[in-house]
Write a protein that holds these residues in place. Structure first.
Motif, short mmCIF file in Angstrom:
data_model
loop_
_atom_site.label_atom_id
_atom_site.label_comp_id
_atom_site.label_asym_id
_atom_site.label_seq_id
_atom_site.Cartn_x
_atom_site.Cartn_y
_atom_site.Cartn_z
N THR A 1 -11.16 -7.38 3.64
CA THR A 1 -10.23 -6.28 3.88
C THR A 1 -10.29 -5.77 5.32
N THR A 2 -11.40 -6.02 6.02
CA THR A 2 -11.45 -5.59 7.42
C THR A 2 -10.51 -6.41 8.30
N ALA A 3 -10.08 -7.57 7.82
CA ALA A 3 -9.16 -8.42 8.57
C ALA A 3 -7.70 -8.18 8.17
N VAL A 4 -7.46 -7.34 7.18
CA VAL A 4 -6.10 -7.04 6.72
C VAL A 4 -5.53 -5.92 7.58
N GLU A 5 -4.31 -6.11 8.07
CA GLU A 5 -3.65 -5.07 8.86
C GLU A 5 -3.36 -3.85 7.99
N PRO A 6 -3.72 -2.66 8.46
CA PRO A 6 -3.40 -1.46 7.69
C PRO A 6 -1.89 -1.18 7.72
N VAL A 7 -1.41 -0.61 6.64
CA VAL A 7 0.00 -0.21 6.55
C VAL A 7 0.03 1.27 6.19
N PRO A 8 1.07 1.98 6.63
CA PRO A 8 1.18 3.39 6.29
C PRO A 8 1.34 3.59 4.78
N CYS A 9 0.79 4.69 4.29
CA CYS A 9 0.97 5.08 2.89
C CYS A 9 1.13 6.60 2.87
N PRO A 10 1.46 7.20 1.73
CA PRO A 10 1.73 8.64 1.70
C PRO A 10 0.55 9.53 2.11
N CYS A 11 -0.65 8.96 2.25
CA CYS A 11 -1.80 9.80 2.60
C CYS A 11 -2.54 9.32 3.84
N GLY A 12 -2.00 8.37 4.56
CA GLY A 12 -2.68 7.86 5.74
C GLY A 12 -2.35 6.40 5.93
N SER A 13 -3.38 5.54 5.81
CA SER A 13 -3.15 4.10 5.93
C SER A 13 -4.00 3.35 4.92
N THR A 14 -3.56 2.15 4.57
CA THR A 14 -4.26 1.37 3.56
C THR A 14 -4.29 -0.11 3.94
N ARG A 15 -5.37 -0.75 3.54
CA ARG A 15 -5.51 -2.20 3.67
C ARG A 15 -5.50 -2.75 2.25
N ARG A 16 -4.49 -3.54 1.92
CA ARG A 16 -4.27 -3.97 0.54
C ARG A 16 -4.67 -5.43 0.35
N ALA A 17 -5.37 -5.68 -0.75
CA ALA A 17 -5.77 -7.04 -1.11
C ALA A 17 -5.24 -7.37 -2.50
N PHE A 18 -4.94 -8.61 -2.72
CA PHE A 18 -4.54 -9.18 -4.01
C PHE A 18 -3.15 -8.76 -4.49
N THR A 19 -2.34 -8.18 -3.62
CA THR A 19 -0.97 -7.80 -4.04
C THR A 19 -0.09 -9.02 -4.24
N ASP A 20 -0.50 -10.15 -3.67
CA ASP A 20 0.31 -11.37 -3.80
C ASP A 20 -0.13 -12.25 -4.97
N ASP A 21 -1.07 -11.78 -5.77
CA ASP A 21 -1.53 -12.55 -6.91
C ASP A 21 -0.38 -12.74 -7.90
N PRO A 22 -0.07 -13.99 -8.28
CA PRO A 22 1.08 -14.21 -9.17
C PRO A 22 0.95 -13.54 -10.53
N ASP A 23 -0.28 -13.32 -11.00
CA ASP A 23 -0.47 -12.66 -12.30
C ASP A 23 -0.38 -11.14 -12.21
N GLN A 24 -0.46 -10.59 -11.01
CA GLN A 24 -0.36 -9.15 -10.77
C GLN A 24 -1.33 -8.35 -11.65
N THR A 25 -2.53 -8.89 -11.87
CA THR A 25 -3.53 -8.25 -12.72
C THR A 25 -3.91 -6.88 -12.16
N CYS A 26 -4.26 -6.84 -10.89
CA CYS A 26 -4.61 -5.59 -10.21
C CYS A 26 -4.58 -5.88 -8.72
N SER A 27 -4.72 -4.84 -7.92
CA SER A 27 -4.90 -5.01 -6.49
C SER A 27 -6.01 -4.07 -6.06
N LEU A 28 -6.43 -4.20 -4.82
CA LEU A 28 -7.49 -3.35 -4.30
C LEU A 28 -7.04 -2.84 -2.94
N HIS A 29 -7.17 -1.54 -2.74
CA HIS A 29 -6.74 -0.92 -1.49
C HIS A 29 -7.92 -0.14 -0.92
N VAL A 30 -8.19 -0.34 0.36
CA VAL A 30 -9.15 0.50 1.08
C VAL A 30 -8.29 1.48 1.87
#
Length: 115
Positions: A11-40
């Motif tokens: 996640t340290t290599a993921v570019e942060p994107v703006p979110c309603p409370c600051g910024s987030t680095r998102r992992a696993f959003t591209d998983d085809p099963d969409q089981t869950c994702s993880l955001h720092v």
């Protein structure tokens, strides 16, 4: 050859994107099963109150302190606190914190609702 049954994300290599409370680095959003994702999430401003119709979220406070507003009630939070936020719960973070957010199923930007 079938797809592997695992995925590793730095996640340290993921570019942060703006979110309603600051910024987030998102992992696993591209998983085809969409089981869950993880955001720092770096919360640097008071978030806008919002809710999700389908997502359940788990927040885990890593650093900092502040409050969580959950359906109009304020709760003090600090490192080590976990919060389960079910669909329909209006919520927002207040203060400066770093958290892990685990949306189940995976985060869907179309399931972020503001009053």
């Amino acid at each position: 050859m079938p797809d592997p049954l695992f995925k590793i994300v730095d996640t340290t290599a993921v570019e942060p994107v703006p979110c309603p409370c600051g910024s987030t680095r998102r992992a696993f959003t591209d998983d085809p099963d969409q089981t869950c994702s993880l955001h720092v999430v770096d919360i640097r401003e008071d978030a806008k109150t919002h809710y999700h119709k389908k997502l359940t979220e788990i927040y885990y406070i890593l650093e900092g302190s502040g409050q969580m507003e959950l359906d109009g009630e304020l709760f003090d939070v600090h490192p080590g606190v976990s919060i389960l936020i079910k669909p329909g719960c209006r919520h927002r973070a207040i203060g400066e914190m770093k958290i892990i957010n685990i949306p189940v199923p995976a985060f869907d930007p179309n399931d972020e609702w503001f009053d």
